[in-house]
Design an enzyme around this catalytic site. Structure first.
Site, PDB file in Angstrom:
ATOM      1  N   ALA A 350       0.857  -1.186   0.000  1.00 47.83           N
ATOM      2  CA  ALA A 350       0.000   0.000   0.000  1.00 47.83           C
ATOM      3  C   ALA A 350       0.889   1.230   0.000  1.00 47.83           C
ATOM      4  CB  ALA A 350      -0.901   0.012   1.227  1.00 47.83           C
ATOM      5  N   LYS A 351       0.370   2.344  -0.515  1.00 48.37           N
ATOM      6  CA  LYS A 351       1.177   3.570  -0.606  1.00 48.37           C
ATOM      7  C   LYS A 351       1.569   4.091   0.780  1.00 48.37           C
ATOM      8  CE  LYS A 351       3.322   6.584  -3.079  1.00 48.37           C
ATOM      9  NZ  LYS A 351       4.539   6.148  -3.758  1.00 48.37           N
ATOM     10  N   ILE A 352       0.639   4.020   1.715  1.00 49.69           N
ATOM     11  CA  ILE A 352       0.952   4.422   3.099  1.00 49.69           C
ATOM     12  C   ILE A 352       0.929   3.155   3.946  1.00 49.69           C
ATOM     13  CG2 ILE A 352       0.282   5.805   5.084  1.00 49.69           C
ATOM     14  CD1 ILE A 352      -1.103   7.722   3.173  1.00 49.69           C
TER      15      ILE A 352
END
Length: 356
Positions: A350-352
Site C-alpha cells: 500500500a502507498k501508506i
C-alpha cells in the site's frame, strides 16, 4: 500491462512508475528553484538552537534517505548521528530525554502512525523536531516543530522513485544550510539526471540479461551504501527477486561466501573516497568469478562484466547518490516488465504503510 518501451526517443512513459521516474529532473529543478530558500531558512533556525547530536527516523525508502542524511551530518557537519528504533517509543513506551537533540523524521506521506507518535514523543522530550515530507498538511508535519517540503508532487505508483531523490536533495540542502551553505554542488543534478534517464535503452539491455536471476547482491561504500539499500528494495518490491544489499566492508565479513558466477552482483562505485574504499572489494568479487555489474565510475564500469558509467566527473561525491539510484530504478522497472509483471501495482503493498 504497461508497454515495454517507455523511455528512448522521448516516448511517452508507459506506466505510472515510468512516468514518475521520468519526472525526476523536473522535480530536482523545482526543489532548487522553489524550495531551496525555505529549506535554508529552516536549517538556519535549527542551527541557531545548537543541537548537540542528531537522530533520524524513517521507514522503507525514506529510511534509506535518512541513512544518506546520517552520512551527510557526520561527514559534512561533524555531528554525531544515529538512526532510531521507533518501537522503543511506540511498543515499549520509552521516553528518552532529548533536550538539544535534532530529530529528523523522513516520510513521503507523513502519515505512518509510528512516525507521528515517535516524533510527538521526541518533541515532548525536548528534541528539535523536523519533518521532511511530500505533504505539508500531513499528521507528521503537524506534530513536528519544523517542516521541509520536498515538492515532489503527487506520487501515484506504489514504488517510490521521485520522492526518494527529492528527499535526498532536500536533506542535502538542509544539512548544508546548517552551516549556512548554499548547496551549490547540487545545481548540476537536474541536467545530469536527464542525461542518465535518456539512456534507458542501456538499462533495458541489462534487464534482458538478468530477467531470470534468482537472486541479486548489491554493494557499495560511503555515500553509495544507501543507494544499494534502496536499489535492492526497488528490485524486491517490483520484480520480487530477492536482492541483498551490503556495505562492501560487511560483504567481506561472511556474505562473500555466497557469491558465485550465477547470481549477479551490482556494485555502485562512486567517484571519490567511497569508490576508492570499494576497489579491494571489487578485486575480491572478480577473484570469485562474480557476474559483476558496475554503476558509477567510468573506469570500473568499463572493466566489469556489464556496466553503466555515470556522468559524475567533477560532481561532488555527496550529491552523486541522486544520480546513482536512477539506473537502479530503471533496472527494477525493466526487469519487472521483462518478467511479465506490473511495476505499478506490486502485490501486498500500500502507498501508506501504517506501522505502529
Amino acid at each position: 500491462m504497461p508497454v515495454t518501451q517507455p523511455f528512448p526517443g522521448g516516448e511517452t512513459p508507459g506506466s505510472v512508475m515510468a512516468g514518475e521516474i521520468a519526472e525526476q529532473p523536473a522535480v530536482l529543478s523545482r526543489i532548487l528553484g522553489e524550495g531551496a530558500a525555505a529549506i535554508r531558512e529552516t536549517a538556519r533556525r535549527v542551527a541557531a538552537r545548537r543541537p548537540r547530536f542528531a537522530l533520524l527516523t524513517a521507514r522503507g525508502t525514506s529510511d534509506h534517505a535518512a541513512l544518506y542524511a546520517k552520512y551527510l551530518l557526520e561527514i559534512r557537519r561533524g555531528m554525531p548521528c544515529g538512526l532510531t528504533s521507533m518501537s522503543t517509543t511506540t511498543a515499549y513506551g520509552a521516553r528518552p530525554g532529548l533536550t538539544d537533540v535534532l530529530v529528523v523524521a523522513v516520510s513521503q506521506s507523513g502519515g505512518s502512525p509510528d512516525l507521528v507518535a515517535s516524533t510527538e514523543a521526541a518533541r515532548a522530550g525536548g528534541a528539535i523536531t523536523v519533518a521532511v515530507t511530500n505533504n505539508p498538511s500531513s499528521p507528521l508535519a503537524a506534530v513536528a516543530e519544523f517542516h521541509v517540503d520536498i515538492l515532489a508532487g503527487p506520487e501515484r505508483a506504489l514504488p517510490a522513485t521521485k520522492t526518494y531523490t527529492a528527499e535526498l536533495l532536500a536533506l542535502y540542502l538542509f544539512v548544508e544550510g546548517l552551516a549556512d551553505g548554499d548547496g551549490s554542488a547540487a545545481r548540476v543534478l537536474p541536467d545530469l539526471a536527464g542525461r542518465v534517464l535518456d539512456r534507458g535503452h542501456e538499462v533495458r539491455a541489462l534487464a534482458g540479461r538478468y530477467r531470470f536471476a534468482e537472486r541479486m547482491v548489491l554493494t557499495s561504500r560511503g555515500y553509495g551504501y544507501p543507494t544499494v539499500k534502496e536499489g535492492a528494495l526497488k528490485l524486491m518490491e517490483t520484480s520480487y527477486i530477492p536482492a541483498l544489499s551490503y556495505s562492501g566492508a560487511d560483504l567481506l565479513h561472511g556474505p562473500l561466501a555466497m557469491v558465485d558466477n550465477v547470481s549477479p552482483v551490482i556494485a555502485v562505485v562512486p567517484q571519490g573516497r567511497g569508490g576508492e574504499a570499494l576497489r579491494p572489494v571489487l578485486d575480491r568479487l572478480r577473484d570469485r568469478g562474480a557476474d559483476l555489474v558496475v554503476i558509477g565510475d567510468e573506469r570500473e564500469a568499463a572493466t566489469a562484466s556489464a556496466g553503466f558509467a555515470l556522468p559524475t566527473a567533477g560532481v561532488a561525491e555527496e550529491v552523486q547518490p541522486v544520480l546513482e539510484i536512477l539506473p537502479l530504478q530503471l533496472l527494477a522497472y525493466e526487469v519487472t516488465i521483462a518478467r511479465g509483471q506490473d511495476p505499478d501495482a506490486p502485490r501486498a503493498l500500500a502507498k501508506i504503510t501504517e506501522t505502529r
